[in-house]
Design a protein around this motif. Sequence first.
Motif, PDB file in Angstrom:
ATOM      1  N   MET A  78     126.077   9.582  54.511  1.00 58.84           N
ATOM      2  CA  MET A  78     125.757  10.692  53.605  1.00 58.84           C
ATOM      3  C   MET A  78     124.981  10.184  52.391  1.00 58.84           C
ATOM      4  O   MET A  78     125.299   9.142  51.846  1.00 58.84           O
ATOM      5  CB  MET A  78     127.066  11.340  53.147  1.00 58.84           C
ATOM      6  N   LYS A  79     123.970  10.936  51.988  1.00 57.81           N
ATOM      7  CA  LYS A  79     123.150  10.556  50.840  1.00 57.81           C
ATOM      8  C   LYS A  79     123.962  10.720  49.550  1.00 57.81           C
ATOM      9  O   LYS A  79     124.510  11.792  49.311  1.00 57.81           O
ATOM     10  CB  LYS A  79     121.926  11.487  50.817  1.00 57.81           C
ATOM     11  N   PRO A  80     124.042   9.694  48.703  1.00 59.00           N
ATOM     12  CA  PRO A  80     124.814   9.842  47.467  1.00 59.00           C
ATOM     13  C   PRO A  80     124.180  10.873  46.543  1.00 59.00           C
ATOM     14  O   PRO A  80     122.974  11.123  46.621  1.00 59.00           O
ATOM     15  CB  PRO A  80     124.731   8.446  46.825  1.00 59.00           C
ATOM     16  N   PHE A  81     125.000  11.462  45.702  1.00 56.29           N
ATOM     17  CA  PHE A  81     124.518  12.396  44.685  1.00 56.29           C
ATOM     18  C   PHE A  81     124.899  11.805  43.340  1.00 56.29           C
ATOM     19  O   PHE A  81     126.080  11.637  43.056  1.00 56.29           O
ATOM     20  CB  PHE A  81     125.181  13.767  44.880  1.00 56.29           C
ATOM     21  N   THR A  82     123.894  11.478  42.525  1.00 59.65           N
ATOM     22  CA  THR A  82     124.187  10.939  41.193  1.00 59.65           C
ATOM     23  C   THR A  82     123.621  11.865  40.125  1.00 59.65           C
ATOM     24  O   THR A  82     124.354  12.551  39.445  1.00 59.65           O
ATOM     25  CB  THR A  82     123.623   9.518  41.045  1.00 59.65           C
ATOM     26  N   LYS A  83     122.279  11.864  40.044  1.00 60.97           N
ATOM     27  CA  LYS A  83     121.595  12.741  39.087  1.00 60.97           C
ATOM     28  C   LYS A  83     120.560  13.561  39.827  1.00 60.97           C
ATOM     29  O   LYS A  83     119.975  13.098  40.806  1.00 60.97           O
ATOM     30  CB  LYS A  83     120.867  11.893  38.049  1.00 60.97           C
ATOM     31  N   LEU A  84     120.311  14.772  39.342  1.00 66.09           N
ATOM     32  CA  LEU A  84     119.292  15.624  39.954  1.00 66.09           C
ATOM     33  C   LEU A  84     118.552  16.349  38.838  1.00 66.09           C
ATOM     34  O   LEU A  84     119.176  17.011  38.003  1.00 66.09           O
ATOM     35  CB  LEU A  84     119.959  16.631  40.898  1.00 66.09           C
ATOM     36  N   THR A  85     117.232  16.191  38.806  1.00 65.20           N
ATOM     37  CA  THR A  85     116.422  16.943  37.844  1.00 65.20           C
ATOM     38  C   THR A  85     115.459  17.773  38.668  1.00 65.20           C
ATOM     39  O   THR A  85     114.612  17.223  39.382  1.00 65.20           O
ATOM     40  CB  THR A  85     115.655  15.985  36.909  1.00 65.20           C
ATOM     41  N   ALA A  86     115.613  19.101  38.606  1.00 65.37           N
ATOM     42  CA  ALA A  86     114.850  19.930  39.543  1.00 65.37           C
ATOM     43  C   ALA A  86     114.727  21.363  39.050  1.00 65.37           C
ATOM     44  O   ALA A  86     115.373  21.773  38.087  1.00 65.37           O
ATOM     45  CB  ALA A  86     115.554  19.923  40.902  1.00 65.37           C
ATOM     46  N   ILE A  87     113.910  22.115  39.782  1.00 66.60           N
ATOM     47  CA  ILE A  87     113.750  23.552  39.511  1.00 66.60           C
ATOM     48  C   ILE A  87     114.981  24.288  40.029  1.00 66.60           C
ATOM     49  O   ILE A  87     115.513  23.949  41.091  1.00 66.60           O
ATOM     50  CB  ILE A  87     112.463  24.074  40.187  1.00 66.60           C
ATOM     51  N   ALA A  88     115.432  25.272  39.259  1.00 61.30           N
ATOM     52  CA  ALA A  88     116.587  26.075  39.661  1.00 61.30           C
ATOM     53  C   ALA A  88     116.128  27.466  40.072  1.00 61.30           C
ATOM     54  O   ALA A  88     115.359  28.107  39.348  1.00 61.30           O
ATOM     55  CB  ALA A  88     117.584  26.164  38.515  1.00 61.30           C
ATOM     56  N   ALA A  89     116.576  27.937  41.226  1.00 63.76           N
ATOM     57  CA  ALA A  89     116.193  29.263  41.709  1.00 63.76           C
ATOM     58  C   ALA A  89     117.343  30.244  41.505  1.00 63.76           C
ATOM     59  O   ALA A  89     118.493  29.910  41.782  1.00 63.76           O
ATOM     60  CB  ALA A  89     115.837  29.183  43.190  1.00 63.76           C
ATOM     61  N   PRO A  90     117.052  31.463  41.037  1.00 64.02           N
ATOM     62  CA  PRO A  90     118.094  32.456  40.814  1.00 64.02           C
ATOM     63  C   PRO A  90     118.296  33.345  42.046  1.00 64.02           C
ATOM     64  O   PRO A  90     117.338  33.836  42.618  1.00 64.02           O
ATOM     65  CB  PRO A  90     117.525  33.293  39.666  1.00 64.02           C
ATOM     66  N   LEU A  91     119.532  33.526  42.458  1.00 62.99           N
ATOM     67  CA  LEU A  91     119.835  34.444  43.563  1.00 62.99           C
ATOM     68  C   LEU A  91     121.015  35.316  43.121  1.00 62.99           C
ATOM     69  O   LEU A  91     122.171  35.047  43.452  1.00 62.99           O
ATOM     70  CB  LEU A  91     120.169  33.643  44.831  1.00 62.99           C
ATOM     71  N   PRO A  92     120.715  36.354  42.308  1.00 66.11           N
ATOM     72  CA  PRO A  92     121.785  37.115  41.657  1.00 66.11           C
ATOM     73  C   PRO A  92     122.459  38.135  42.577  1.00 66.11           C
ATOM     74  O   PRO A  92     122.284  39.327  42.411  1.00 66.11           O
ATOM     75  CB  PRO A  92     121.073  37.801  40.485  1.00 66.11           C
ATOM     76  N   MET A  93     123.221  37.642  43.546  1.00 64.95           N
ATOM     77  CA  MET A  93     123.982  38.538  44.434  1.00 64.95           C
ATOM     78  C   MET A  93     125.411  38.011  44.512  1.00 64.95           C
ATOM     79  O   MET A  93     125.614  36.795  44.502  1.00 64.95           O
ATOM     80  CB  MET A  93     123.392  38.522  45.849  1.00 64.95           C
ATOM     81  N   VAL A  94     126.384  38.919  44.647  1.00 70.08           N
ATOM     82  CA  VAL A  94     127.777  38.479  44.813  1.00 70.08           C
ATOM     83  C   VAL A  94     128.142  38.487  46.297  1.00 70.08           C
ATOM     84  O   VAL A  94     127.465  39.140  47.101  1.00 70.08           O
ATOM     85  CB  VAL A  94     128.777  39.382  44.032  1.00 70.08           C
ATOM     86  N   ASN A  95     129.198  37.755  46.646  1.00 80.28           N
ATOM     87  CA  ASN A  95     129.730  37.760  48.021  1.00 80.28           C
ATOM     88  C   ASN A  95     128.677  37.406  49.075  1.00 80.28           C
ATOM     89  O   ASN A  95     128.627  38.037  50.133  1.00 80.28           O
ATOM     90  CB  ASN A  95     130.321  39.130  48.377  1.00 80.28           C
ATOM     91  N   ILE A  96     127.836  36.432  48.804  1.00 77.06           N
ATOM     92  CA  ILE A  96     126.881  36.012  49.836  1.00 77.06           C
ATOM     93  C   ILE A  96     127.678  35.265  50.904  1.00 77.06           C
ATOM     94  O   ILE A  96     128.217  34.194  50.657  1.00 77.06           O
ATOM     95  CB  ILE A  96     125.768  35.135  49.248  1.00 77.06           C
ATOM     96  N   ASP A  97     127.775  35.874  52.090  1.00 79.73           N
ATOM     97  CA  ASP A  97     128.595  35.284  53.145  1.00 79.73           C
ATOM     98  C   ASP A  97     127.750  34.342  53.994  1.00 79.73           C
ATOM     99  O   ASP A  97     126.520  34.330  53.900  1.00 79.73           O
ATOM    100  CB  ASP A  97     129.242  36.388  53.989  1.00 79.73           C
ATOM    101  N   THR A  98     128.425  33.559  54.836  1.00 82.53           N
ATOM    102  CA  THR A  98     127.694  32.555  55.612  1.00 82.53           C
ATOM    103  C   THR A  98     126.882  33.193  56.747  1.00 82.53           C
ATOM    104  O   THR A  98     125.981  32.559  57.274  1.00 82.53           O
ATOM    105  CB  THR A  98     128.649  31.476  56.171  1.00 82.53           C
TER     106      THR A  98
END
Lengths: 472, 201
Positions: B1-21
Motif C-alpha cells: 500500500m502506498k504510504p500517506f504522509t502529506k498531500l497538497t492538492a485541489i479540493a473538489a466539492p460534492l455537496p450531497m448527503v448520504n452518498i451510497d456506494t
Amino acid sequence: MRPRTLFEKIWDDHIVHTGDDGTCLIYIDRHLVHEVTSPQAFEGLRMTGRTVRRTENTLAVMDHNVPTTSRAETKERGIMQEDSRVQISALEKNCSEFGVQLFDLFDKRQGIVHIIGPEQGFTLPGMTIVCGDSHTSTHGAFGALAFGIGTSEVEHVLATQTLIQSPAKSMRITVNGALSTSVTAKDMALHIIGEIGTAGGTGYVIEYAGEAVRNLSMEGRMTICNMSIEAGARAGMVAPDETTFAYIKGRPMAPQEGNWDKAVAYWKTLPSDDGSTYDKEVAIEASNIVPTVTWGTTPEDVAPITAQVPAPTDFDDPNKRQSVERMLDYMGLTPGTKLTDIPIDKVFIGSCTNGRIEDLRAVAKIVEGKKIADNILEALIVPGSGLVKAQAEEEGIAEVLINAGFDWREPGCSMCLGMNPDQLEPGERCASTSNRNFEGRQGRGGRTHLMSPAMAAAAAITGRLTDVRNMA
Amino acid sequence: MKPFTKLTAIAAPLPMVNIDTDIIIPKQFLKTIKRTGLGVSAFYNLRYSDDGTPNPDFVLNKPEYKDAEILITGENFGCGSSREHAPWAILDMGFRCVIAPSFANIFYNNSFKNGILPITLPQEQIDELMKEAQNNPDALTEIDLEKQTITRGNKFSFDFDIDHFRKSCLLGGLDDIDLTLEKDAHIKTYEDKLKDDKPWL
C-alpha cells in the motif's frame, strides 16, 4: 463480575490479542464468501503465496451475479454475459485451488449467502461471522456477532482467520407489546430506520429486545437484523432462546449428538445480564407500527401506507429538505399524493431480507385464487435458496404463485441489486421486498418502494401501493 | 500500500448527503475481478448522461476539478453496500483523501486499506471548506497526516482526529496481514483453546 451485554460477551470471547492502543485482534469463527467481493482477495493470497488458514470454517456460494432463469447444463450455464461467466468461473477456480467448500450453480443448496448460512446450521449463536457483504448483519438473529467487510478484510480473514477491530458502541432497541395483525418484521425494521435514521446506528452494534422481538420467528428476526445496516449499524443481534435452538437443531452443519448439549449450555450463557448497560437505548411501541413503505431513495424515508407523499417543507433540516426535493423528482412523486394512489409497474419478492419460506407463505396467503393486476409488467418471485424453492414447491406455494401470474425463478440476489439481467428500466416503479431503495439500485432510473412480502403481494394484485389490511 | 504522509492538492466539492456506494460505483462495474480501472466509472449515473456522454453539470466533470485529489462531501458518505470497489474507484479517479461530517463504517474502514485518508470534521468546518472549494477552485489544500492538520493557505487551518493504529498504518504504508501474521503464536494459542472450549465449532 460486571454485568455484560450479549455483544460484550461475544467480543470478550473472541479477543486473540489487544494492542497497547486498544486495537483488538478478533478471531473469526465463520467466513462466508461469494463471487463478487472475493476474486481480488484470492488473487492477493496467490501473489503473496499465502493459503486459506481454516478452510473448514469457510463456505462459498455464488449468488449476486447468477441468472435466475433456467440454468441448463450447457457451456454457458444460462449465464449470458461473458464478464459474469468470468466472475463465476473465478470463484470455482479459487475454491478448488484453495480448498474451500462451494455450493455451485447446480447444487440444490445454492442460494443467497445470508440464507444458506442459517439454513445449513453454519450460522450459530455466540459466533463471530463475516462476509464481504453488508447484509451479513442477518446472522445476528442467532445471537452471533455478524458484520460485513470489504475485500481487503476478506483476504485478511482468509489468510489469518482474524480481523483487526476496535470495539463498537452498544444500542438496545426495545420493541414493547405485540405487533398488530398483518404487521410484520419488515414493517418493524422500516419503522425503526424511520425513527433513528440511516446513520442512526453508525458506530453501534444494535441489540433488538422486547416482547415483539421475542415473539418473532427466526425468519422475522433475520429480517430485522438484516436491515440493521440500513440504519448504519455495524451489526444487529437478538439474544438466542428456545426459538433459536429449535431452528438450529438437526441442520446439517449444526452441532450433532454429544456436542449439542454442550453447545446449548454455552448458548444459554449469552443473553445480556440483568443490569448490563448500553451506550444508547431506544424504546418503540409495537402498537404504533403499521404496514410501512418507503417513498424516497434512502431507507429512512418511510411512511405508514395510510399517509401521503411528504413535501420538502415538512422537513426542518435544510440539507434534508434539499435531498427530499431531489428524491421526489427522482421518484416522480408529487407531495400530498396518497401512497395508496401510486401505481406500480413491477413486483420483486425475494432477497436476503425477505426470500425465506415464511415470506413466500405470506405472499401465497394474499394472492391465493387471485390474479396479478393488468398493469403489472413483471412480478418476480426469487426464492432465497434452492432448498426454499424446493420446500415451496412441496408445500404447493409455488403453484399458487404461478397461478396468480408470478414468474417463479431460480435462487439468487436478483433484482435486489440487479447485477444480473433482473433489472428495472428507467422510470419503472417497483414494489420490492428488498432492502435498498437507492437511486439506480434496481436499475438506472428505476424507482423502488420497499415493503413487506404481504404488502408487495397486495400491490401485485391491485396494481398500486395497497394497505394489506384491506385485502379480503 | 502506498504510504500517506502529506498531500497538497485541489479540493473538489460534492455537496450531497448520504452518498451510497451504489452511487459511487454502480453494480454493472462489480463484475471485474481486478482492483484497478474503476476510476472512469466512478459516480457513473451522476457523471454521464443517458447516452454515455459526460454530464457537464456534474461538478466533478468541471475542468477546474480535473486534477482534484481531495473530495469534500456531505454526511454519511459511503453508506450501503460493503463493496470495496467504492474506494478502489475513488482512488483510481485520483482521490487520496475524502473529507465529510461523517462516514459509514465499512467504507471508512475500506478506505484505510487502500491508502485513502477519510477525515471527519464538524459540519461548520465542512461548510467552510466546501465554500472555499467552490469559490476558489485553484487554491490548494494541504493535508498533513503526521500533524493531523488541514490548511488552506493562510486562510484557515483545522485539526482532525484519527485512530492511532490507522494513522501509523497509513504513514508507513503497512500491510495489515503482515502485521497480524506477526501475532501468529497468539492465534495458534487461541485456536488450541477453542478445540477444548467449543468442540462443536
